[in-house]
Design an enzyme around this catalytic site. Sequence first.
Site, short mmCIF file in Angstrom:
data_model
loop_
_atom_site.label_atom_id
_atom_site.label_comp_id
_atom_site.label_asym_id
_atom_site.label_seq_id
_atom_site.Cartn_x
_atom_site.Cartn_y
_atom_site.Cartn_z
N GLY A 1 0.73 -1.43 0.03
CA GLY A 1 0.04 -0.12 0.08
C GLY A 1 0.85 1.13 -0.05
NE ARG B 1 -2.45 -4.40 -1.09
CZ ARG B 1 -1.73 -3.66 -0.05
NH1 ARG B 1 -0.66 -4.09 0.51
NH2 ARG B 1 -2.52 -2.85 0.41
CG ASP C 1 5.28 -7.97 8.20
OD1 ASP C 1 6.09 -7.86 8.77
OD2 ASP C 1 4.30 -8.75 8.38
CB THR D 1 2.59 0.96 5.94
OG1 THR D 1 1.20 0.56 6.72
CG2 THR D 1 3.38 0.19 7.28
CG ASP E 1 -1.96 -0.55 7.97
OD1 ASP E 1 -2.71 0.57 7.73
OD2 ASP E 1 -1.62 -1.29 7.42
CG ASP F 1 1.18 -2.81 10.33
OD1 ASP F 1 2.03 -2.25 9.55
OD2 ASP F 1 0.42 -3.62 9.71
NE ARG G 1 -2.46 -4.84 5.60
CZ ARG G 1 -2.74 -5.18 4.39
NH1 ARG G 1 -3.50 -6.31 4.28
NH2 ARG G 1 -2.51 -4.44 3.55
O1 F6P Z 1 -1.68 -1.26 4.60
C1 F6P Z 1 -2.36 -0.20 4.21
C2 F6P Z 1 -3.67 -0.29 4.01
O2 F6P Z 1 -4.47 0.84 3.68
C3 F6P Z 1 -4.47 -0.89 5.24
O3 F6P Z 1 -4.76 -0.12 5.97
C4 F6P Z 1 -5.66 -1.70 4.44
O4 F6P Z 1 -6.31 -2.50 5.17
C5 F6P Z 1 -5.21 -2.21 3.29
O5 F6P Z 1 -3.94 -1.28 2.91
C6 F6P Z 1 -5.95 -1.87 2.05
O6 F6P Z 1 -5.32 -2.46 1.03
P1 F6P Z 1 -5.80 -2.05 -0.50
O7 F6P Z 1 -5.38 -0.66 -0.93
O8 F6P Z 1 -5.11 -3.27 -1.44
O9 F6P Z 1 -7.48 -2.38 -0.66
#
Ligand code: F6P
Length: 319
Positions: free
Chosen positions: A11, A72, A103, A125, A127, A129, A171
């Site tokens: 992300g 990803r 991560d 990130t 998050d 995390d 997340r």
């Molecule tokens: O890791 C960043 C994040 O925005 C999380 O907070 C969320 O759960 C996820 O990515 C959403 O991913 P995507 O943009 O692939 O829907």
Amino acid sequence: MKRIAVLTSGGDAPGMNAAIRAVVRNGIYHGLHVFGVYRGYTGLIQGDFKELSVGSVGDVIQRGGTILYSARCDEFRTEEGRQQAVEQLRKHQIDGLITIGGDGTFQGAKKLTELGFPTIGVPGTIDNDINGTDYTIGFDTAINTVIDAIDRIRDTATSHERTYIVEVMGRDAGDIALLAGLAGGAESILIPEVNSSLEEIVARLKHGADRGKKHSIIIVAEGVGSAVDIGRQVQKATGFETRITVLGHVQRGGTPTAFDRVLASRMGAKAVDLLLSGKKDMMVAIRNNEVLGIDFDEASGQKHHLDLSNHHLASILSI
Ligand code: F6P
């Protein structure tokens, strides 16, 4: 070490561009050739490399997103995909790689080091995390975005005397919800790290109403569950008019705050310094305002620490 590469993966997060800029300019300052890899590990496997000049990272420090794009990549999870990536790195005569991401990015980076390729991670990130670092790039901007949204929602909550349930990202982690909820004066903050029963939430709302409160804001971390479900249960149990707001990807974009730009600049530059000093498998971290390298094993795949005293404090301050 003569040629290094940098990529962003997972992300996107505000401040990633400031980190790329720092890698490129600190690398060039030390006489290195710096290559950008486009679309994260996907571009690594496909050999999508381009040399970056000092000017190519001009006018990006203030921009959200990532100029290198992100992805990803499932293929990189396979042994074959990773072998292809290493072949591309060798073909382009790259001596060290810097990966900026979360991560998932570091789990991939660790695999590259196991294949013998020097790799340094930079935590980017929203998050927050990642274990071993006090902050990740993008978190500060994201919580400021959330606070701005809470302030706006509070205006309407007050005008209409409603309860608002606001769902935020993160997340499996409650960092965004906790700090944005504390800073935004939320009445309740629901995070995965703390069990909160419906009874407790309802009791707090009713207690507030009894002392004259006409509106309330409840922040829900996405890792707890759906704000829609929680909102329905709250409305049923209290009879208070309730609305739901899911903030979603607005939390990922936007101009990085000064904090994130400084953090990204320091971390990006440190990643280059670590490669130059012969380090091969580390993540850059910040602890007590010191930027340092820590082993991937400490950072990757570990549960990160969230200071729950802030949750207790928020519950005291929002009575
Ligand atoms: O890791 C960043 C994040 O925005 C999380 O907070 C969320 O759960 C996820 O990515 C959403 O991913 P995507 O943009 O692939 O829907």
